[in-house]
Design a protein around this motif. Structure first.
Motif, short mmCIF file in Angstrom:
data_model
loop_
_atom_site.label_atom_id
_atom_site.label_comp_id
_atom_site.label_asym_id
_atom_site.label_seq_id
_atom_site.Cartn_x
_atom_site.Cartn_y
_atom_site.Cartn_z
N HIS C 75 0.84 -1.21 0.00
CA HIS C 75 0.00 0.00 0.00
C HIS C 75 0.88 1.25 0.00
O HIS C 75 0.71 2.14 -0.84
N GLY C 76 1.85 1.31 0.91
CA GLY C 76 2.70 2.50 1.00
C GLY C 76 3.52 2.70 -0.25
O GLY C 76 3.56 3.79 -0.84
N THR C 77 4.19 1.62 -0.70
CA THR C 77 5.06 1.75 -1.86
C THR C 77 4.25 2.12 -3.10
O THR C 77 4.66 2.99 -3.89
N THR C 78 3.10 1.48 -3.26
CA THR C 78 2.27 1.76 -4.43
C THR C 78 1.80 3.21 -4.43
O THR C 78 1.90 3.91 -5.43
N MET C 79 1.25 3.65 -3.30
CA MET C 79 0.68 4.99 -3.27
C MET C 79 1.75 6.05 -3.53
O MET C 79 1.51 7.02 -4.26
N ILE C 80 2.93 5.88 -2.96
CA ILE C 80 3.95 6.92 -3.10
C ILE C 80 4.60 6.87 -4.48
O ILE C 80 4.68 7.88 -5.17
N PHE C 81 5.06 5.68 -4.89
CA PHE C 81 5.86 5.61 -6.12
C PHE C 81 5.03 5.35 -7.36
O PHE C 81 5.45 5.69 -8.46
N LEU C 82 3.89 4.69 -7.20
CA LEU C 82 3.13 4.30 -8.40
C LEU C 82 1.85 5.08 -8.57
O LEU C 82 1.21 4.99 -9.62
N ALA C 83 1.43 5.83 -7.55
CA ALA C 83 0.19 6.60 -7.71
C ALA C 83 0.47 8.11 -7.67
O ALA C 83 0.29 8.80 -8.66
N ILE C 84 0.95 8.62 -6.53
CA ILE C 84 1.06 10.08 -6.41
C ILE C 84 2.15 10.62 -7.33
O ILE C 84 1.93 11.58 -8.08
N MET C 85 3.34 10.01 -7.31
CA MET C 85 4.41 10.54 -8.16
C MET C 85 4.03 10.52 -9.64
O MET C 85 4.15 11.53 -10.33
N PRO C 86 3.57 9.37 -10.18
CA PRO C 86 3.23 9.39 -11.61
C PRO C 86 2.00 10.24 -11.93
O PRO C 86 1.88 10.74 -13.05
N MET C 87 1.05 10.40 -10.96
CA MET C 87 -0.05 11.31 -11.25
C MET C 87 0.48 12.73 -11.39
O MET C 87 0.05 13.48 -12.27
N GLY C 88 1.44 13.08 -10.55
CA GLY C 88 2.10 14.37 -10.73
C GLY C 88 2.76 14.42 -12.10
O GLY C 88 2.63 15.40 -12.84
N GLY C 138 7.65 -2.91 5.00
CA GLY C 138 7.30 -1.49 5.05
C GLY C 138 7.86 -0.75 3.85
O GLY C 138 8.82 -1.20 3.22
N TRP C 139 7.27 0.42 3.57
CA TRP C 139 7.72 1.12 2.35
C TRP C 139 9.12 1.70 2.53
O TRP C 139 9.79 2.03 1.57
N PHE C 140 9.60 1.79 3.78
CA PHE C 140 10.93 2.33 4.08
C PHE C 140 11.97 1.22 4.19
O PHE C 140 13.14 1.50 4.27
#
Ligand SMILES: [Cu+2]
Lengths: 247, 106, 613
Positions: C75-88, C138-140
């Protein structure tokens, strides 16, 4: 005018600077952070190894000085290749760029030789030196081999003949960080050599490498010099500082 | 602010035309070789102790600057390029020192 | 053909699927980014819903503990690297060239490469579900739990490899946008006349370029530990696993600004448009963005207050972290000042922007609370932190990105969305978001740790967990409404005019959707919000409803290419090869090399093709 021709350098840009050259410099700034992180790791772990050879055991400063010299001279050769091309001498360009690539390969050969040397590092010392302060800590750790009747310790192997004192990336933190840092530098050099050789062979196709298209060479040259300055840092920080404890 | 930057950039671009001669490049190479020789030389002078470290830092920084300024043409090229490179370099150096400090190196 | 040695014809004006595969048009790539990222956003959301189902009551057994670990990691990795960043990135791609008056980005093929490489990274990460289990640390990915000794199996390997591939994609895109923004502005558009979204994108691109190499090195070190038995994070060999935390957060904190700065840029476009006023204090907003970008490098150890770095380090990072709230606060006052005495239209993008300001401010305040090392010691690794990051990343980034979707929807699709549907969507998402994440402040202060798969009923956490789960369900309904609203608008919305909002920046000066070449004539810019000003000066060229064929005829655009895709495919093969078999890695390398060579020797424009003019 919507898009510049391939390799064209006088495209109208906002800053007057070429797109590709700007990208190259942004990349080099970024690559500073790459090597910065690797050097930070090396220094954070300096002197923290548990067992195994230390820098002072394995480094051979005269040999590395020679390879450093070769890489520095390859930078000169590279800039002369670029200079020859801009002055219209394709022949001079070919000679200098080939010699740059050859010096790059020489540097890599030195590195292979050095890595091989470290992996096969063996401990040799005379027993009369034990406790005199002329042995390194690592050598002293084998001083219990100096029993009655043994004058010198000559390589340390297990029963199957495997060298027990070599330095590999697995041996200790020094091996781990040293091989990774210098290995990635070596990978950069390898990529540079491939790039230079590609341009060299490409120059034999008519009209492909010309003074008007000097930017293609300029970019490769910038990369090459960057690899050189990274080595300037590594040579000092890793090799020359290698023998100092603490710093 | 931006006009200034752009004027500076164009200025830099003009200067690029005046690249140094091959002789300058060879002279720089000789200087680099001599500095390296000095580095290795003083390295073997025992007794300098840890005082050798700042000396070596200064010498290698000089070599770095020579290559960047002359071979990478930053001395003659647009200031924006110098800013890109110096920015990355400064941040990388800060990172190295910060991590050493936080790891109790000093 | 100019490359007789490669007997594959170059794609010329391909259509259909092949047209999308070989496209190097920034607008199409933007759409590809946006759609892909949204699909991944939904996947990440479903992962979150499963976790909420597991936590709705004490001692439930919806998923196993092992599965729960994989869920929160993914969830964390997807949202940060695959959702928010590419939506930007979708907005960078579509909007930036239009805002600065360019016909494309500086390196169109590199741009296509960024997208395909991002997709390769997404496949690498999500494929792990089917290849023996997803990453679970974890995403970290803190060392040493990611080390081979504690984490056998390939989950972490997929995580490492996908982040490396995504890093390449992000770096390529960032270099591209730095050059595009600095070098391809319309005549007269000086730096201080650039739209705010362009400014924030430029700062974000610099952060990407400088931050990603650090995580790259950290991941390389972890990979070497796992694959080759090195000692980077092996405590037994004298290594200090805290080094991982340092390297990760040196990247990780700039990363949170990579996630939020584009959002701030979007909001800075939407608010002036719907307030009919210029952005209040434009230079101050730019400057505070620059300060955030700079200070973002000096705060990373606030993620490590409980590590034991000592009072001096904790104090230093407490002070820098409190200080970085100042430029953010300045921006919030500028946004409020923009609306002050404006004639405000409460359309959907405006509502989401107002939601952004409200919710992001709450997240900012809870952020300042744990900037205090002493206070953070109480909050570290509790749900209070989960509440904080969701207030800044969902309430911040996602709200602004949804505002951007609605704001530019007419420009992207040429159609209008349904305004009532948009407003309903906003209230559903806004209510769902607050209902989900606000109670986490309470459970967190009550001591509920993050990342636990269940809890004892005697802890008294059940009520607020039930509330959170109910909120998550409401949020899911809101996102479903968003999807319905967007899709139905795209399919049968009424035709959009070029400038439906009476907006301020150059992208509104052309038809919706823009013609392939963007600008028939490159505009000359004389001030900030030039399009708005030229409308008031009455010298604006009328917006062309649909571009006629003739106009674009003499404009030479870069041609499609499939080599970027080949290089990306090589990277994906190479990534799998490093995990499974080095021979495969060699094949991947060879494919990439072929792609790189063919790409280098392929002219931007085929001279034969252009000779007709
Ligand atoms: Cu942070």
């Amino acid at each position: 005018m919507a898009t510049a021709a391939h390799g064209g350098e006088h495209e109208a840009t906002t800053t007057g600077l070429n797109h590709r050259k700007m990208l190259m410099w942004a990349f080099l700034g970024s690559d500073c952070m790459f090597f910065g992180s690797l050097i930070a790791t090396y220094l954070v772990y300096k002197g923290k190894s548990k067992g195994g050879p230390q820098p002072i055991d394995v480094f051979d400063i005269p040999v590395t000085s020679v390879s450093t010299f070769v890489l520095l001279m390859s930078s000169m050769s590279m800039v002369l290749a670029y200079s020859a091309l801009t002055r219209g001498s394709l022949k001079g360009f070919r000679i200098w760029i080939a010699s740059t690539a050859i010096m790059g390969m020489t540097f890599l050969a030195f590195q292979v030789f050095e890595f091989n040397d470290f992996v096969n590092y063996e401990v040799h010392f005379k027993c009369e030196e034990v406790g005199t302060g002329s042995l390194t800590e690592f050598e002293e750790s084998f001083s219990d081999r100096c029993v009655d009747g043994v004058d010198e310790v000559d390589g340390i192997h297990d029963s199957e003949g495997n060298n027990l004192t070599g330095l590999t990336p697995k041996t200790n933190l020094f091996g781990t960080t040293f091989f990774t840092l210098t290995g990635f530098h070596g990978a950069h050099v390898t990529l540079g050599v491939i790039w230079l050789l590609s341009i060299f062979f490409y120059s034999f196709r008519r009209g492909r490498v010309t003074p008007e298209r000097h930017l293609d060479v300029d970019l490769a040259a910038l990369y090459w010099h960057f690899v050189d300055v990274v080595w300037i840092v590594i040579f000092t920080v890793v090799y020359l500082f290698g023998v100092f404890e603490g710093f | 602010m931006s006009e200034d930057t752009q004027a500076a950039m164009q200025h830099g671009e003009r200067k690029e035309a005046a690249h140094p001669s091959p002789l300058t490049y060879v002279a720089v190479a000789m200087t680099l070789a001599v500095i390296t020789a000095i580095e290795v030389g003083i390295f073997y002078i025992t007794g300098l102790g840890h005082a050798i470290i700042p000396v070596l830092v200064i010498l290698s920084a000089g070599k770095f600057a020579l290559v960047a300024m002359f071979y990478m043409h930053l001395r003659y090229d647009a200031r924006l390029f110098s800013a890109f490179f110096a920015g990355g370099l400064a941040l990388a150096a800060a990172l190295v020192f910060a991590l050493m400090w936080l790891s109790g190196f000093f | 053909m100019t490359m007789p040695s490669l007997a594959i014809p170059r794609p010329v004006h391909p259509t259909g699927v092949w047209g999308w595969v070989t496209t190097i048009d920034h607008k199409r790539i933007g759409i590809l980014y946006g759609v892909t990222a949204f699909v991944l956003f939904v996947i990440g959301g479903v992962e979150a819903l499963v976790m909420r189902a597991q936590l709705v009551q004490a001692e439930l057994d919806v998923v196993s503990p092992e599965m729960f670990n994989q869920l929160f990691t993914m969830h964390g990795t997807t949202m940060i690297f695959l959702a928010i960043m590419p939506m930007g990135a979708a907005f960078f791609n579509y909007v930036i060239p239009l805002q600065i008056g360019a016909r494309d980005v500086a390196f169109p093929r590199l741009n296509a490469f960024s997208y395909w490489t991002f997709l390769a990274g997404a496949i690498m990460l999500n494929g792990s579900w089917f290849l023996g289990g997803a990453p679970n640390a974890g995403w970290f990915g803190y060392a040493p739990i990611t080390g081979a000794a504690y984490n056998p199996g390939h989950g972490i390997d997929f995580w490492i490899m996908s982040l490396q591939i995504l890093g390449i994609a992000s770096l390529a895109a960032a270099f591209n946008f730095i050059v595009t923004i600095l070098n391809m502005r319309a005549p007269g558009m000086t730096l201080m006349r650039m739209p705010l979204f362009t400014w924030m994108t430029l700062i974000t691109a610099f952060l990407l370029v400088l931050a990603f190499p650090v995580i790259t090195v950290a991941l390389i070190e972890l990979m070497f530990d796992r694959f080759f038995g090195t000692n980077f994070f092996v405590p037994g060999a004298g290594a200090n696993p805290i080094l991982w935390q340092h390297l990760f957060w040196v990247f990780g904190h700039p990363e949170v600004y990579i996630l939020i700065l584009p959002a701030m840029g979007i909001v800075s476009e939407v608010l002036p448009t719907f307030s009919k006023k210029p952005l209040f204090g434009y230079p101050v907003v730019v400057l505070s963005g620059l300060i955030i970008g700079f200070m973002g490098w000096m705060v990373w150890s606030h993620h490590m207050f409980t590590v034991g770095l000592g009072p001096i380090a904790n104090s230093v990072f407490t002070i820098t972290t409190m200080a970085i709230a100042v430029p953010t606060g300045i921006k919030i006052f500028n946004w409020l000042g923009t609306m002050w005495k404006g004639s405000i239209t409460f359309s959907t993008p405006m509502l989401f922007s107002l939601g952004f300001i409200t919710v992001f401010t709450i997240g900012g305040i809870s952020g300042v609370m744990h900037s205090q090392a002493a206070s953070d010691a109480q909050q570290q690794d509790t749900y209070f932190i989960v509440a904080h990051i969701h207030y800044v990343l969902f309430g911040g980034s996602i709200f602004a990105l949804i505002a951007g979707i609605y704001y530019w929807f007419p420009k992207f699709t040429g159609r209008m969305y349904d305004e009532l549907g948009g407003k309903i969507t906003f209230w559903l998402v806004f209510a769902g978001m607050n209902l989900t994440f606000f109670p986490m402040h309470f459970t967190g202060l009550d001591g509920m740790p993050r990342r636990i798969y269940t809890y004892d009923s005697a802890m008294g956490w059940e009520f607020w967990n039930l509330t959170s789960t109910a909120g998550a369900a409401l949020l899911a309904v809101g996102i479903a409404a968003l999807i319905y609203n967007v899709v139905s608008g795209w399919v049968r919305g009424k035709q959009a005019p070029g400038d439906p909002w009476d907006a301020r920046t150059l992208e509104w000066s052309m038809s919706s959707p823009p013609p392939e070449y963007n600008f028939a004539e490159i505009p000359t810019v004389t001030e900030v919000d030039d399009w708005w000003a030229s409308k008031r000066r009455k010298d604006a060229a009328p917006v062309i409803a649909g571009a006629s064929e003739d106009e674009g005829h003499s404009i030479h655009l870069p041609q499609p290419s499939y080599w970027p895709l080949v290089v990306s495919v090589g990277l994906l093969i190479g990534g799998y090869g490093l995990i499974y078999h080095y021979a495969v890695a060699a094949i991947g390398l060879a494919v990439s090399m072929v792609g790189v060579y063919a790409w280098s020797f392929e002219p931007v424009n085929d001279p034969d093709e252009g000779s007709g003019h």
